[in-house]
Design a protein around this motif. Structure first.
Motif, PDB file in Angstrom:
ATOM      1  N   PRO A 116      24.993  22.019  -0.038  1.00 40.81           N
ATOM      2  CA  PRO A 116      24.042  21.117   0.622  1.00 40.81           C
ATOM      3  C   PRO A 116      22.729  20.971  -0.153  1.00 40.81           C
ATOM      4  N   ARG A 117      22.298  22.061  -0.810  1.00 40.99           N
ATOM      5  CA  ARG A 117      21.074  21.988  -1.617  1.00 40.99           C
ATOM      6  C   ARG A 117      21.247  20.993  -2.759  1.00 40.99           C
ATOM      7  N   ILE A 118      22.417  20.977  -3.364  1.00 39.98           N
ATOM      8  CA  ILE A 118      22.703  20.055  -4.468  1.00 39.98           C
ATOM      9  C   ILE A 118      22.820  18.616  -3.947  1.00 39.98           C
ATOM     10  N   LEU A 119      23.446  18.429  -2.794  1.00 42.18           N
ATOM     11  CA  LEU A 119      23.665  17.095  -2.235  1.00 42.18           C
ATOM     12  C   LEU A 119      22.405  16.477  -1.635  1.00 42.18           C
ATOM     13  N   PHE A 120      21.493  17.308  -1.145  1.00 38.67           N
ATOM     14  CA  PHE A 120      20.352  16.816  -0.384  1.00 38.67           C
ATOM     15  C   PHE A 120      19.505  15.760  -1.100  1.00 38.67           C
ATOM     16  N   PRO A 121      19.111  15.932  -2.352  1.00 42.78           N
ATOM     17  CA  PRO A 121      18.262  14.900  -2.972  1.00 42.78           C
ATOM     18  C   PRO A 121      18.910  13.515  -2.983  1.00 42.78           C
ATOM     19  N   PHE A 122      20.216  13.461  -3.129  1.00 38.62           N
ATOM     20  CA  PHE A 122      20.925  12.186  -3.141  1.00 38.62           C
ATOM     21  C   PHE A 122      20.978  11.590  -1.733  1.00 38.62           C
ATOM     22  N   ALA A 123      21.221  12.440  -0.730  1.00 35.32           N
ATOM     23  CA  ALA A 123      21.213  11.978   0.660  1.00 35.32           C
ATOM     24  C   ALA A 123      19.809  11.521   1.053  1.00 35.32           C
ATOM     25  N   ARG A 124      18.805  12.231   0.586  1.00 35.71           N
ATOM     26  CA  ARG A 124      17.408  11.869   0.853  1.00 35.71           C
ATOM     27  C   ARG A 124      17.112  10.467   0.323  1.00 35.71           C
ATOM     28  N   ASN A 125      17.613  10.167  -0.852  1.00 31.73           N
ATOM     29  CA  ASN A 125      17.417   8.853  -1.450  1.00 31.73           C
ATOM     30  C   ASN A 125      18.120   7.763  -0.637  1.00 31.73           C
ATOM     31  N   VAL A 126      19.337   8.047  -0.165  1.00 32.57           N
ATOM     32  CA  VAL A 126      20.071   7.085   0.656  1.00 32.57           C
ATOM     33  C   VAL A 126      19.277   6.787   1.933  1.00 32.57           C
ATOM     34  N   VAL A 127      18.735   7.822   2.575  1.00 30.26           N
ATOM     35  CA  VAL A 127      17.951   7.641   3.795  1.00 30.26           C
ATOM     36  C   VAL A 127      16.705   6.804   3.510  1.00 30.26           C
ATOM     37  N   ALA A 128      15.987   7.125   2.450  1.00 29.70           N
ATOM     38  CA  ALA A 128      14.763   6.386   2.118  1.00 29.70           C
ATOM     39  C   ALA A 128      15.070   4.907   1.896  1.00 29.70           C
ATOM     40  N   ASN A 129      16.139   4.624   1.170  1.00 30.71           N
ATOM     41  CA  ASN A 129      16.519   3.228   0.916  1.00 30.71           C
ATOM     42  C   ASN A 129      16.978   2.524   2.193  1.00 30.71           C
ATOM     43  N   ALA A 130      17.713   3.215   3.055  1.00 30.56           N
ATOM     44  CA  ALA A 130      18.202   2.614   4.295  1.00 30.56           C
ATOM     45  C   ALA A 130      17.039   2.239   5.211  1.00 30.56           C
ATOM     46  N   VAL A 131      16.068   3.135   5.330  1.00 30.47           N
ATOM     47  CA  VAL A 131      14.906   2.861   6.177  1.00 30.47           C
ATOM     48  C   VAL A 131      14.090   1.709   5.579  1.00 30.47           C
TER      49      VAL A 131
END
Length: 174
Positions: A116-131
């Motif tokens: 999850p630590r490795i995946l989080f920055p990419f998921a964070r980017n997806v959330v930022a773009n979606a919002v």
């Protein structure tokens, strides 16, 4: 000193699938599910009050095969103002994790803390773009100490079981 024949035999064994070295790595990562809702558009853009943002996380794993697991980082975000929900984002961001020759307790730690630590920055980017794409300022989620959370949950589980019991199983939710 080992002779050349021993070295070549050892290399042949490794090339033929006799690799006994422990390894754990992300094979690939992907968006499994993404939902973005802007239920009060276009009126929401006229609201004066700042929405309260609620962020929920969940980590789950599922065995795909003996050496491959899917690690899912699930993020649910609800931004609510006085007039109602401004936006809702639900993301399931996954990674296929390959684990070979790793003890079960270490594999569990990799699946529920390191992956999850490795995946989080990419998921964070997806959330930022979606919002942002929903018409709001990008939401940048704060970094998360997945290892610290894993250790807290592990200690709580051990305390609940009455001591230094067994490790949780390698599949399920943390």
């Amino acid at each position: 000193m080992a002779d050349e024949g021993d070295i070549l035999q050892n290399l042949d064994n490794q090339a033929n699938g006799a690799d006994t070295q422990p390894s754990a790595a992300i094979i690939t990562q992907y968006i499994k599910d993404l939902s973005v809702e802007n239920p009060n558009a276009p009126g929401v853009y006229q609201w004066k009050d700042q929405p309260q943002v609620d962020v929920q996380f969940n980590i789950g794993t599922e065995a795909v095969s003996e050496e491959i697991h899917e690690c899912a980082l699930k993020i649910n975000i609800t931004a609510t103002a006085e007039a109602g929900p401004a936006y809702i984002v639900e993301l399931s961001y996954c990674g296929l994790v390959g684990i070979r020759n790793v003890p079960e307790d270490q594999a569990h730690a990799f699946l529920f803390a390191e992956a999850p630590r490795i995946l989080f920055p990419f998921a964070r980017n997806v959330v930022a773009n979606a919002v942002r794409d929903a018409g709001f300022p990008p939401l940048l989620l704060d970094p998360i100490d997945f290892n610290g959370l894993y250790m807290q949950q592990l200690q709580a589980k051990r305390a609940q079981e009455g001591g230094e019991g067994t490790m949780p199983p390698a599949e399920g939710n943390a």
